[in-house]
Write a protein that holds these residues in place. Structure first.
Motif, mmCIF file in Angstrom:
data_model
loop_
_atom_site.group_PDB
_atom_site.id
_atom_site.type_symbol
_atom_site.label_atom_id
_atom_site.label_comp_id
_atom_site.label_asym_id
_atom_site.label_seq_id
_atom_site.Cartn_x
_atom_site.Cartn_y
_atom_site.Cartn_z
ATOM 1 N N HIS A 51 2.327 12.327 12.425
ATOM 2 C CA HIS A 51 1.079 11.598 12.638
ATOM 3 C C HIS A 51 1.181 10.289 13.413
ATOM 4 O O HIS A 51 0.139 9.768 13.831
ATOM 5 C CB HIS A 51 0.411 11.313 11.290
ATOM 6 C CG HIS A 51 0.123 12.551 10.506
ATOM 7 N ND1 HIS A 51 -0.886 13.434 10.837
ATOM 8 C CD2 HIS A 51 0.728 13.087 9.415
ATOM 9 C CE1 HIS A 51 -0.900 14.437 9.977
ATOM 10 N NE2 HIS A 51 0.069 14.257 9.107
ATOM 11 N N ALA A 52 2.350 9.733 13.605
ATOM 12 C CA ALA A 52 2.458 8.437 14.284
ATOM 13 C C ALA A 52 2.085 8.555 15.759
ATOM 14 O O ALA A 52 2.336 9.575 16.397
ATOM 15 C CB ALA A 52 3.870 7.882 14.150
ATOM 16 N N GLU A 53 1.497 7.489 16.279
ATOM 17 C CA GLU A 53 1.054 7.456 17.676
ATOM 18 C C GLU A 53 2.139 6.916 18.598
ATOM 19 O O GLU A 53 1.845 6.209 19.565
ATOM 20 C CB GLU A 53 -0.221 6.621 17.789
ATOM 21 C CG GLU A 53 -1.395 7.261 17.074
ATOM 22 C CD GLU A 53 -2.689 6.476 17.237
ATOM 23 O OE1 GLU A 53 -2.730 5.512 18.033
ATOM 24 O OE2 GLU A 53 -3.671 6.830 16.567
ATOM 25 N N GLY A 56 0.809 -1.208 0.000
ATOM 26 C CA GLY A 56 0.000 0.000 0.000
ATOM 27 C C GLY A 56 0.843 1.259 0.000
ATOM 28 O O GLY A 56 2.023 1.241 -0.326
ATOM 29 N N ASN A 57 0.216 2.362 0.394
ATOM 30 C CA ASN A 57 0.892 3.645 0.519
ATOM 31 C C ASN A 57 1.734 3.608 1.798
ATOM 32 O O ASN A 57 1.198 3.421 2.891
ATOM 33 C CB ASN A 57 -0.151 4.760 0.604
ATOM 34 C CG ASN A 57 0.453 6.125 0.800
ATOM 35 O OD1 ASN A 57 1.444 6.294 1.506
ATOM 36 N ND2 ASN A 57 -0.149 7.109 0.179
ATOM 37 N N PRO A 58 3.075 3.768 1.698
ATOM 38 C CA PRO A 58 3.925 3.645 2.884
ATOM 39 C C PRO A 58 3.492 4.522 4.058
ATOM 40 O O PRO A 58 3.525 4.084 5.207
ATOM 41 C CB PRO A 58 5.313 4.044 2.379
ATOM 42 C CG PRO A 58 5.268 3.718 0.929
ATOM 43 C CD PRO A 58 3.859 4.010 0.490
ATOM 44 N N LYS A 59 3.070 5.755 3.787
ATOM 45 C CA LYS A 59 2.659 6.651 4.865
ATOM 46 C C LYS A 59 1.488 6.055 5.640
ATOM 47 O O LYS A 59 1.509 5.994 6.874
ATOM 48 C CB LYS A 59 2.267 8.017 4.302
ATOM 49 C CG LYS A 59 3.397 8.781 3.667
ATOM 50 C CD LYS A 59 2.880 10.041 2.991
ATOM 51 C CE LYS A 59 3.982 10.777 2.277
ATOM 52 N NZ LYS A 59 3.482 11.947 1.554
ATOM 53 N N GLU A 60 0.474 5.636 4.929
ATOM 54 C CA GLU A 60 -0.731 5.098 5.563
ATOM 55 C C GLU A 60 -0.470 3.762 6.244
ATOM 56 O O GLU A 60 -0.935 3.516 7.357
ATOM 57 C CB GLU A 60 -1.837 4.941 4.520
ATOM 58 C CG GLU A 60 -2.311 6.251 3.941
ATOM 59 C CD GLU A 60 -3.195 6.076 2.713
ATOM 60 O OE1 GLU A 60 -3.558 4.927 2.377
ATOM 61 O OE2 GLU A 60 -3.519 7.099 2.080
ATOM 62 N N VAL A 61 0.284 2.899 5.571
ATOM 63 C CA VAL A 61 0.538 1.563 6.115
ATOM 64 C C VAL A 61 1.378 1.641 7.380
ATOM 65 O O VAL A 61 1.086 0.963 8.368
ATOM 66 C CB VAL A 61 1.194 0.648 5.059
ATOM 67 C CG1 VAL A 61 1.620 -0.675 5.669
ATOM 68 C CG2 VAL A 61 0.238 0.414 3.884
ATOM 69 N N ILE A 62 2.415 2.468 7.369
ATOM 70 C CA ILE A 62 3.254 2.584 8.566
ATOM 71 C C ILE A 62 2.424 3.084 9.745
ATOM 72 O O ILE A 62 2.504 2.533 10.848
ATOM 73 C CB ILE A 62 4.482 3.484 8.316
ATOM 74 C CG1 ILE A 62 5.439 2.795 7.341
ATOM 75 C CG2 ILE A 62 5.190 3.817 9.626
ATOM 76 C CD1 ILE A 62 6.574 3.676 6.848
ATOM 77 N N LEU A 63 1.601 4.108 9.525
ATOM 78 C CA LEU A 63 0.761 4.612 10.618
ATOM 79 C C LEU A 63 -0.200 3.534 11.119
ATOM 80 O O LEU A 63 -0.402 3.390 12.327
ATOM 81 C CB LEU A 63 -0.017 5.846 10.182
ATOM 82 C CG LEU A 63 0.789 7.099 9.940
ATOM 83 C CD1 LEU A 63 -0.137 8.280 9.667
ATOM 84 C CD2 LEU A 63 1.715 7.421 11.100
ATOM 85 N N HIS A 64 -0.778 2.786 10.204
ATOM 86 C CA HIS A 64 -1.702 1.717 10.592
ATOM 87 C C HIS A 64 -0.976 0.653 11.419
ATOM 88 O O HIS A 64 -1.481 0.194 12.448
ATOM 89 C CB HIS A 64 -2.332 1.082 9.347
ATOM 90 C CG HIS A 64 -3.250 -0.049 9.678
ATOM 91 N ND1 HIS A 64 -2.820 -1.361 9.737
ATOM 92 C CD2 HIS A 64 -4.564 -0.054 10.015
ATOM 93 C CE1 HIS A 64 -3.838 -2.135 10.080
ATOM 94 N NE2 HIS A 64 -4.904 -1.371 10.253
ATOM 95 N N GLU A 65 0.215 0.278 10.979
ATOM 96 C CA GLU A 65 0.979 -0.746 11.698
ATOM 97 C C GLU A 65 1.463 -0.252 13.057
ATOM 98 O O GLU A 65 1.498 -1.009 14.021
ATOM 99 C CB GLU A 65 2.142 -1.247 10.839
ATOM 100 C CG GLU A 65 1.693 -2.087 9.661
ATOM 101 C CD GLU A 65 0.933 -3.331 10.079
ATOM 102 O OE1 GLU A 65 1.542 -4.271 10.620
ATOM 103 O OE2 GLU A 65 -0.309 -3.349 9.881
#
Length: 179
Positions: A157-159, A114-123
């Protein structure tokens, strides 16, 4: 441990990607730099106190054919392309996992698409590491407009806390977009 408390390893997620210069299975300059920095500056000799979590995000081509102009494809062709991409990703992760096993650092590694930005945040949200380490190509403001940076996006954006590791000046190719 006192009072029967169990020691919990610090979990460090490291985002890794393939080299844009050499392709699979070679890791990018930024990924290797972030990994080596993590080993040298954080893990050091405390190998049992940490667990490294390697995430590789494969970016799917819009059409699935890379830079080809046209191709005739059957359903089996798509199956073999997906299988080939998975194998390439595994070979990339093998470098990091093998190195961790050599020095005794526990680790896990996985591939997402997927999109690295979105996937990294999701993971990050799913796995909840103690912090995230990503490499940074050190793009200038002009290049950032056109390319965007995964590392900046993660910082914002990362938690979890994010550490970005810049490439060393001598490691940067002529075109900073290359890695």
């Amino acid at each position: 441990m006192e009072g029967g408390a169990e020691s919990v390893a610090t979990r460090i997620m490291v985002g890794v990607n393939e080299s844009t210069l050499k392709g699979y299975p070679h890791a990018s300059i930024s990924s290797k730099g972030a990994f080596e920095w993590t080993l040298t500056k954080i893990v050091r000799s405390n190998t049992s106190s940490f667990k490294l979590l390697f995430l590789h995000v494969q970016v799917p081509d819009e059409d699935g054919f890379g830079d080809m102009d046209s191709i005739y494809a059957s359903p089996d062709d798509f199956k073999s392309m997906n299988h080939r991409n998975k194998i390439r990703g595994l070979h990339l992760l093998e470098y990091f996992v093998h190195r961790c096993h050599e020095i005794g650092v526990p680790c896990e590694a996985w591939i997402k698409k997927g999109n690295p930005k979105e996937v990294i945040l999701h993971e990050v949200k799913r796995v909840q590491p103690d912090f995230l380490v990503v490499g940074s190509r050190g793009l200038g403001p002009f290049q950032k407009v056109f390319v965007g940076t995964v590392s900046e996006f993660c910082v914002k954006h990362a938690e979890c806390p994010v550490i970005t590791i810049k490439r060393k000046p001598g490691e940067a190719p002529q075109d900073p977009v290359d890695d």
